[in-house]
Write an enzyme that holds these catalytic residues in place. Structure first.
Site, PDB file in Angstrom:
ATOM      1  CD  GLN A   1      25.974  52.551  20.455  1.00  0.00           C
ATOM      2  OE1 GLN A   1      27.154  52.575  20.782  1.00  0.00           O
ATOM      3  NE2 GLN A   1      25.523  53.069  19.314  1.00  0.00           N
TER       4      GLN A   1
ATOM      5  CD  GLU B   1      30.817  48.424  15.599  1.00  0.00           C
ATOM      6  OE1 GLU B   1      30.558  48.905  14.495  1.00  0.00           O
ATOM      7  OE2 GLU B   1      30.263  48.780  16.663  1.00  0.00           O
TER       8      GLU B   1
ATOM      9  CG  LEU C   1      33.310  46.745  23.874  1.00  0.00           C
ATOM     10  CD1 LEU C   1      31.843  46.695  23.537  1.00  0.00           C
ATOM     11  CD2 LEU C   1      33.883  48.138  23.602  1.00  0.00           C
TER      12      LEU C   1
ATOM     13  CG  HIS D   1      29.343  50.490  24.468  1.00  0.00           C
ATOM     14  ND1 HIS D   1      30.547  50.230  25.091  1.00  0.00           N
ATOM     15  CD2 HIS D   1      29.659  51.098  23.280  1.00  0.00           C
ATOM     16  CE1 HIS D   1      31.545  50.648  24.329  1.00  0.00           C
ATOM     17  NE2 HIS D   1      31.037  51.192  23.236  1.00  0.00           N
TER      18      HIS D   1
ATOM     19  NE  ARG E   1      29.393  55.928  20.741  1.00  0.00           N
ATOM     20  CZ  ARG E   1      30.315  55.021  20.467  1.00  0.00           C
ATOM     21  NH1 ARG E   1      31.067  55.138  19.376  1.00  0.00           N
ATOM     22  NH2 ARG E   1      30.486  53.977  21.251  1.00  0.00           N
TER      23      ARG E   1
ATOM     24  CG  PHE F   1      33.958  50.557  13.573  1.00  0.00           C
ATOM     25  CD1 PHE F   1      34.926  49.572  13.579  1.00  0.00           C
ATOM     26  CD2 PHE F   1      33.721  51.247  14.747  1.00  0.00           C
ATOM     27  CE1 PHE F   1      35.651  49.277  14.730  1.00  0.00           C
ATOM     28  CE2 PHE F   1      34.427  50.971  15.905  1.00  0.00           C
ATOM     29  CZ  PHE F   1      35.392  49.978  15.898  1.00  0.00           C
TER      30      PHE F   1
ATOM     31  NE  ARG G   1      29.037  50.224  18.100  1.00  0.00           N
ATOM     32  CZ  ARG G   1      29.945  50.928  18.754  1.00  0.00           C
ATOM     33  NH1 ARG G   1      29.565  51.798  19.700  1.00  0.00           N
ATOM     34  NH2 ARG G   1      31.229  50.793  18.480  1.00  0.00           N
TER      35      ARG G   1
END
Length: 624
Positions: free
Chosen positions: A275, A297, A294, A392, A427, A161, A328
């Protein structure tokens, strides 16, 4: 109580707004008409419980499970049907330093990655608790039946990630949150934890020092509800849906938890940090109902590449080492810059392409994405998706002590996206689900220890009944509102104000203009029209509007206060990160309105500082 402040009094700063500017408080929250009803005109149910958990997602469920396993019988309430919580939209994975694929990974590096991603505004103790807890919490979920994807040798599989030094994100295809919530609900049902669905809380019963329950209504019947408890846990999510373009459902993440806590006397922290996920669906391409939804990711974690409209893999310009898997905030700003400079698609997005991977690999690892886009006529195994940033997740929230979950109000606790502290200024992907189960267990343990025999079946005092009836009368007056403006219209305009003036790129002029527009919108709530009774969506949106206005106001004011750029908060008029701004912004509701103070940030433990000094970072090119 939350941790002591680290700065001395000379370093603190206070900024205030008047109560009329805030629009908070029961006196003006519903703008009730003159006149009153006698108590016997009100019909409402009274429910007593040793612990009331408000919010039925992963965080609330994990708290309740811990309480039940301690021999208690908490009551969990949720705004939706049982199992239909926002947790199910967390698709890509959950972090834990298991070392399934990268044996050098450990909890200290997980903590270091989290602090780096949070630009060192995180509460280090909260970060370390989460990172240390997570291996055990993953194995616990595994024992309870979560069907994690497996490696060839049977270990729990892990994927990359963004901004993670190692493959640390455990997953179930691209439906991780849904699978984890199913596991937690099954566990809660096995423990026979009481649950009430379709209940909306509109006020906490609090004198500013201690909480004694909550008041709200049954969204199916409209009946008033008074919940009497000396221990109340807020697990009602964040506030990203206040934005026009967002990845939440319109009726979730409206700021309920933060507004309820502030009004009850608790403190909020760092509301400026929102975010913006780099990859939300583009409504002009896929339809308005999909706008901002979304695109997990996990697509980039499995090797997805970003291209602009002229075919350039543009992350090479912005982050040649980490590419699409940089933080991000970095990727979102890069996309915004490409679109602003005319290299975006005709629909205002860019292209996300996973088609270079084997078809079966994509279908196995990203089944939900394959199915969703297939329903829209797009085969992602052979063609790209059109994406753009979307609001988000909210790093800001209620200020708590992470070992206990306690707020500044006795008996009031908070957990999950409702709180601030773990994530700092931005985050780390995969940490939201991690926080829910790691901190949720700890909060449940503490609340269980705080409950005494005297509070198992609390009595309802005359003062508590009077406060509840005051709120229920206000709701009755709101139900009868017959002005000019619908709550749906005002919520849509509020979303535009936030997106236009407090979005990915901010400056003082835009923020001040946003506050002015917000004040004008608030004035129009004095002529609100509710089309339906308490069971209607219109009434629900009217309640949401009050919460969202409170949170939007605090967001604008903290964004103005922080004159630097850090993480998700980017000020074009103050583009540098300033060492002197490594402070949290603490908000409370004082007699003169919302007060803002600065609080210093703690330091990590020696093992985590050593991991920071080692300078671990992701090597994207392992995916090439």
């Amino acid at each position: 109580m939350p941790a002591d402040e680290h700065t001395d009094p000379g370093e603190r700063h206070r900024s205030t707004t008047t109560a009329s500017e805030r629009g908070a408080g029961i006196e003006n929250r519903w703008r009730p008409a003159t006149g009153s009803s006698s108590a016997n005109d009100l019909e409402y149910d009274i429910v007593t419980t040793p612990a009331l958990v408000i919010g039925a997602g992963a965080a609330g469920a994990r708290v309740a499970i811990e309480l039940a396993e301690s021999g208690l019988e908490p009551l969990v309430i949720g705004k939706r049907n049982h199992g239909d919580a926002h947790t199910v939209w967390a698709a890509g994975g959950i972090n834990a330093a298991l070392g399934s694929l990268d044996e050098d990974d450990d909890w200290t590096i997980h903590a270091a990655d989290t602090l780096n991603e949070g630009h060192h505004l995180n509460d280090p103790a909260a970060v370390e608790l989460t990172a240390q807890e997570m291996p055990d919490r993953i194995h616990e979920l595994e024992e309870w039946g979560t069907p994690f994807d497996r490696t060839d040798d049977g270990a729990i599989n892990q994927r990359y990630f963004g901004a993670q030094s190692y493959r640390r994100t455990c997953f179930i295809g691209d439906r991780t949150g849904e699978a984890i919530l199913e596991t937690l609900i099954d566990r809660a049902q096995a423990l026979e934890i009481p649950y009430r669905e379709n209940v909306m809380i509109t006020r906490l019963l609090s004198d500013g020092d201690r909480v004694s329950g909550a008041v709200g209504f049954d969204m199916d019947t409209g009946n008033g509800l008074l919940f009497r408890s000396d221990h109340v846990v807020l697990a009602a999510g964040g506030f990203s849906a206040v934005y026009d373009r967002h990845s939440s459902r319109d009726d979730e993440n409206n700021g309920d938890a933060q507004a309820l806590a502030l009004e009850a006397g608790a403190r909020l922290l760092d509301l400026e940090f929102v975010q913006f996920h780099p990859t939300g669906m583009v409504g002009d391409r896929y339809g308005e109902e999909w706008d901002g939804r979304l695109v997990t990711e996990a697509v980039r974690g499995e090797g997805g590449r970003l291209y602009n409209a002229v075919g350039e893999r543009f992350m090479e310009r912005y982050s040649p080492d980490q590419m699409e898997l940089d933080a991000r905030d970095v990727v979102a700003r890069a996309i915004a810059q490409e679109v602003r400079e005319g290299r975006g698609t005709d629909n205002g997005g860019v292209l996300l392409d996973i088609s270079h991977r084997e078809d079966e690999y994509v279908r196995e690892r990203l089944p939900t994405m394959v199915e969703r886009f297939d329903s829209l006529g797009v085969d992602i195994t052979s063609e790209p998706m059109e994406v753009a940033p979307t609001a988000h997740y909210t790093m800001g929230g209620v200020d708590i002590d992470f070992e206990t979950g306690e707020t500044a109000v006795d008996g009031l606790y908070a957990v999950g996206e409702a709180v601030a502290g773990v994530h700092g200024a931005n985050r780390l992907g995969g940490n939201s689900l991690a926080e829910t189960v790691a901190i949720g267990k700890l909060v449940g343990e503490h609340v269980a220890g705080a409950i005494t025999n005297a509070t198992l079946e609390p009595n309802v005092t005359a003062d508590q009944r009077a406060l509840a009836e005051r709120e229920l009368r206000a709701l009755t007056q709101l139900e009868a509102a017959d002005g000019r403006h619908t709550p749906e219209t005002l919520l849509a305009e509020l979303g535009e104000i936030l997106w236009d003036h407090a979005g990915i790129l901010r400056d003082e002029s835009a923020l001040r203009e946003g506050l002015e527009r917000l004040a004008l919108l608030r004035d129009r709530t004095g002529s609100l029209r509710v089309d339906g009774d308490r069971t209607s969506r219109s009434f629900e949106y009217a309640v949401d509007l009050s919460f969202s206005l409170t949170v939007a106001d605090t967001l604008f004011r903290t964004a103005l206060e922080r004159t630097e750029s850090r993480g998700a908060h980017y000020r074009t008029d103050h583009p540098k990160t300033e060492a002197g701004w490594r402070v949290n912004l603490l908000l409370s509701a004082g007699e003169r309105g919302t007060e803002i103070r600065r609080r210093g940030v703690g330091e990590p433990s020696e093992p985590v500082q050593n991991a920071l000094d080692e300078g671990y970072e992701l090597d994207y090119h392992h995916l090439e």
